[in-house]
Design an enzyme around this catalytic site. Structure first.
Site, PDB file in Angstrom:
ATOM      1  N   MET A  18      -3.264 -20.600   7.041  1.00  0.00           N
ATOM      2  CA  MET A  18      -1.704 -20.580   7.067  1.00  0.00           C
ATOM      3  C   MET A  18      -1.308 -21.894   6.851  1.00  0.00           C
ATOM      4  O   MET A  18      -1.355 -22.932   7.439  1.00  0.00           O
ATOM      5  CB  MET A  18      -1.303 -20.157   8.246  1.00  0.00           C
ATOM      6  CG  MET A  18      -1.711 -18.795   8.838  1.00  0.00           C
ATOM      7  SD  MET A  18      -1.004 -17.545   7.887  1.00  0.00           S
ATOM      8  CE  MET A  18       0.683 -17.604   7.984  1.00  0.00           C
ATOM      9  N   MET A  63       2.845  -7.980  12.098  1.00  0.00           N
ATOM     10  CA  MET A  63       3.343  -8.813  13.234  1.00  0.00           C
ATOM     11  C   MET A  63       3.709  -8.171  14.394  1.00  0.00           C
ATOM     12  O   MET A  63       4.452  -6.910  14.241  1.00  0.00           O
ATOM     13  CB  MET A  63       4.590  -9.669  12.723  1.00  0.00           C
ATOM     14  CG  MET A  63       4.315 -10.403  11.672  1.00  0.00           C
ATOM     15  SD  MET A  63       5.507 -11.543  11.133  1.00  0.00           S
ATOM     16  CE  MET A  63       5.082 -12.128   9.339  1.00  0.00           C
ATOM     17  N   HIS A 121      -0.712  -7.696  -0.049  1.00  0.00           N
ATOM     18  CA  HIS A 121      -1.058  -8.268   0.941  1.00  0.00           C
ATOM     19  C   HIS A 121       0.028  -7.769   2.160  1.00  0.00           C
ATOM     20  O   HIS A 121       1.256  -7.574   1.828  1.00  0.00           O
ATOM     21  CB  HIS A 121      -0.710  -9.764   0.814  1.00  0.00           C
ATOM     22  CG  HIS A 121      -0.922 -10.663   2.286  1.00  0.00           C
ATOM     23  ND1 HIS A 121      -2.130 -10.792   2.879  1.00  0.00           N
ATOM     24  CD2 HIS A 121      -0.030 -11.219   3.066  1.00  0.00           C
ATOM     25  CE1 HIS A 121      -2.187 -11.674   3.671  1.00  0.00           C
ATOM     26  NE2 HIS A 121      -0.689 -11.796   4.193  1.00  0.00           N
ATOM     27  N   PHE A 148       7.484 -15.623  10.087  1.00  0.00           N
ATOM     28  CA  PHE A 148       8.732 -15.361   9.183  1.00  0.00           C
ATOM     29  C   PHE A 148       8.496 -15.782   7.785  1.00  0.00           C
ATOM     30  O   PHE A 148       7.470 -16.805   7.488  1.00  0.00           O
ATOM     31  CB  PHE A 148       9.878 -16.165   9.760  1.00  0.00           C
ATOM     32  CG  PHE A 148      10.447 -16.011  11.073  1.00  0.00           C
ATOM     33  CD1 PHE A 148      11.172 -15.153  11.267  1.00  0.00           C
ATOM     34  CD2 PHE A 148       9.864 -16.425  12.070  1.00  0.00           C
ATOM     35  CE1 PHE A 148      11.616 -14.757  12.547  1.00  0.00           C
ATOM     36  CE2 PHE A 148      10.436 -16.599  13.480  1.00  0.00           C
ATOM     37  CZ  PHE A 148      11.131 -15.366  13.701  1.00  0.00           C
ATOM     38  N   GLY A 160       9.639 -16.942   3.811  1.00  0.00           N
ATOM     39  CA  GLY A 160      10.256 -17.969   3.466  1.00  0.00           C
ATOM     40  C   GLY A 160      10.424 -19.431   3.630  1.00  0.00           C
ATOM     41  O   GLY A 160      11.375 -20.158   3.338  1.00  0.00           O
ATOM     42  N   ASP A 172      -1.529 -18.822   2.509  1.00  0.00           N
ATOM     43  CA  ASP A 172      -0.163 -17.968   2.775  1.00  0.00           C
ATOM     44  C   ASP A 172       0.594 -18.803   3.606  1.00  0.00           C
ATOM     45  O   ASP A 172       0.509 -19.574   4.365  1.00  0.00           O
ATOM     46  CB  ASP A 172      -0.670 -16.902   3.731  1.00  0.00           C
ATOM     47  CG  ASP A 172       0.297 -15.796   3.938  1.00  0.00           C
ATOM     48  OD1 ASP A 172       1.419 -16.081   3.349  1.00  0.00           O
ATOM     49  OD2 ASP A 172       0.137 -14.956   4.814  1.00  0.00           O
ATOM     50  N   GLY A 173       1.842 -19.135   2.538  1.00  0.00           N
ATOM     51  CA  GLY A 173       3.051 -19.737   3.222  1.00  0.00           C
ATOM     52  C   GLY A 173       3.420 -20.761   2.443  1.00  0.00           C
ATOM     53  O   GLY A 173       2.998 -21.860   1.856  1.00  0.00           O
ATOM     54  N   ASP A 210       1.446  -8.063   5.935  1.00  0.00           N
ATOM     55  CA  ASP A 210       1.638  -8.851   7.120  1.00  0.00           C
ATOM     56  C   ASP A 210       1.989  -7.898   8.408  1.00  0.00           C
ATOM     57  O   ASP A 210       3.122  -7.525   8.456  1.00  0.00           O
ATOM     58  CB  ASP A 210       2.710  -9.815   6.774  1.00  0.00           C
ATOM     59  CG  ASP A 210       2.067 -11.083   5.904  1.00  0.00           C
ATOM     60  OD1 ASP A 210       1.046 -11.615   6.219  1.00  0.00           O
ATOM     61  OD2 ASP A 210       2.941 -11.330   4.727  1.00  0.00           O
ATOM     62  N   MET A 251      -1.436 -10.493  12.573  1.00  0.00           N
ATOM     63  CA  MET A 251      -0.805 -11.409  13.142  1.00  0.00           C
ATOM     64  C   MET A 251      -0.384 -10.707  14.596  1.00  0.00           C
ATOM     65  O   MET A 251       0.824 -10.688  14.911  1.00  0.00           O
ATOM     66  CB  MET A 251       0.339 -12.199  12.415  1.00  0.00           C
ATOM     67  CG  MET A 251      -0.123 -12.929  11.446  1.00  0.00           C
ATOM     68  SD  MET A 251       1.312 -13.823  10.256  1.00  0.00           S
ATOM     69  CE  MET A 251       1.567 -12.213   9.046  1.00  0.00           C
ATOM     70  N   SER A 303       3.112 -10.531  -1.123  1.00  0.00           N
ATOM     71  CA  SER A 303       3.530 -10.058   0.110  1.00  0.00           C
ATOM     72  C   SER A 303       4.339  -8.906   0.272  1.00  0.00           C
ATOM     73  O   SER A 303       5.528  -9.283   0.067  1.00  0.00           O
ATOM     74  CB  SER A 303       3.673 -11.238   1.257  1.00  0.00           C
ATOM     75  OG  SER A 303       3.888 -10.685   2.523  1.00  0.00           O
ATOM     76  N   HIS A 346      -3.296  -8.447   7.123  1.00  0.00           N
ATOM     77  CA  HIS A 346      -3.391  -9.612   7.723  1.00  0.00           C
ATOM     78  C   HIS A 346      -2.723  -9.477   9.249  1.00  0.00           C
ATOM     79  O   HIS A 346      -1.657  -9.099   9.251  1.00  0.00           O
ATOM     80  CB  HIS A 346      -2.612 -10.875   7.119  1.00  0.00           C
ATOM     81  CG  HIS A 346      -2.333 -12.100   7.842  1.00  0.00           C
ATOM     82  ND1 HIS A 346      -1.624 -13.095   7.428  1.00  0.00           N
ATOM     83  CD2 HIS A 346      -3.259 -12.636   8.944  1.00  0.00           C
ATOM     84  CE1 HIS A 346      -1.774 -13.890   8.204  1.00  0.00           C
ATOM     85  NE2 HIS A 346      -2.495 -13.783   9.073  1.00  0.00           N
TER      86      HIS A 346
END
Length: 221
Positions: free
Chosen positions: A140, A40, A36, A146, A148, A178-179, A38, A71, A11, A69
């Protein structure tokens, strides 16, 4: 049937944005399969990242598949912009799409693969009617917004359940997770049925990303 080997997708959210091209080269040298991205919006999730301009920059630096992705709220307004920026596959959230089937068909009409993501608290039953139309489902394993965060253990059962569902209606569909993916849990995630692992912190914050990627691949073959 599922993909014969595990796909690895670093990511870019966890990369060093002051050295973006170098970060992408690190992912390339680690034989990553997807890059990837992300996206947001500070609305659907409590954070803001970047838009099509950065995706375009990423696409200019690699021949990897650009996995975007979204979001974001009302993703239909921006899907075409991200395709034009270089995305090869677009994933939207079930929770953000009141007309999910129409959104999936719109993505496909633009010549790219269509994916749907669901949050940890969203049941898989919400995807039953669209599973035959999907190229990808992104589960997910943390609450989005967020990087981490720690992997939610109950996600393993959800992955296994989705794997059983896809075998009945769409065996070629990819299951991505993912996550909180790490060297320690990657094998369990793949054993449960995942084909693609999205790794941000575990990859880009590693002292040796190539070694981390190699270890994950070795454990999940």
């Amino acid at each position: 049937m599922p993909a014969p080997s595990t796909l690895l997708a670093p990511s870019i959210l966890s990369a060093d944005f002051t050295r973006l091209k170098e970060s992408i080269e690190i992912a390339t040298k680690a034989d990553s399969d997807w890059m990837h991205c992300d996206i947001m919006d500070g609305n659907f999730v409590p954070n803001i990242t970047f838009g099509p301009f950065i995706v375009q920059a990423v696409a200019a630096c690699t021949t990897m598949i650009i996995d975007t992705h979204l979001m974001i709220a009302d993703p239909d307004r921006y899907i075409e912009d991200f395709v034009k920026a270089g995305s090869h596959q677009i994933t939207v959230h079930q929770e953000a799409c009141p007309h999910l089937h129409r959104t999936i068909q719109f993505i496909k009409s633009l010549g790219v693969k269509a994916g749907v993501s669901i949050n940890p608290g969203t049941p898989l039953s919400t995807l039953e009617s669209v599973l035959p139309d999907l190229d990808l489902v992104l589960l997910m394993s943390v609450n989005p917004g967020f990087g981490g965060q720690k992997f939610i253990p109950s996600s393993l059962g959800k992955i296994a359940q989705l794997h059983k569902m896809r075998l009945k209606v769409n065996p070629k569909m990819v299951i991505a997770v993912d996550g909180g993916i790490t060297e320690e849990n990657a094998q369990s995630v793949v054993t449960a049925g995942a084909d693609a692992l999205i790794a941000g912190t575990a990859f880009f914050k590693s002292s040796d990303p190539a070694r981390t990627a190699a270890k994950i691949r070795a454990m999940t073959r």
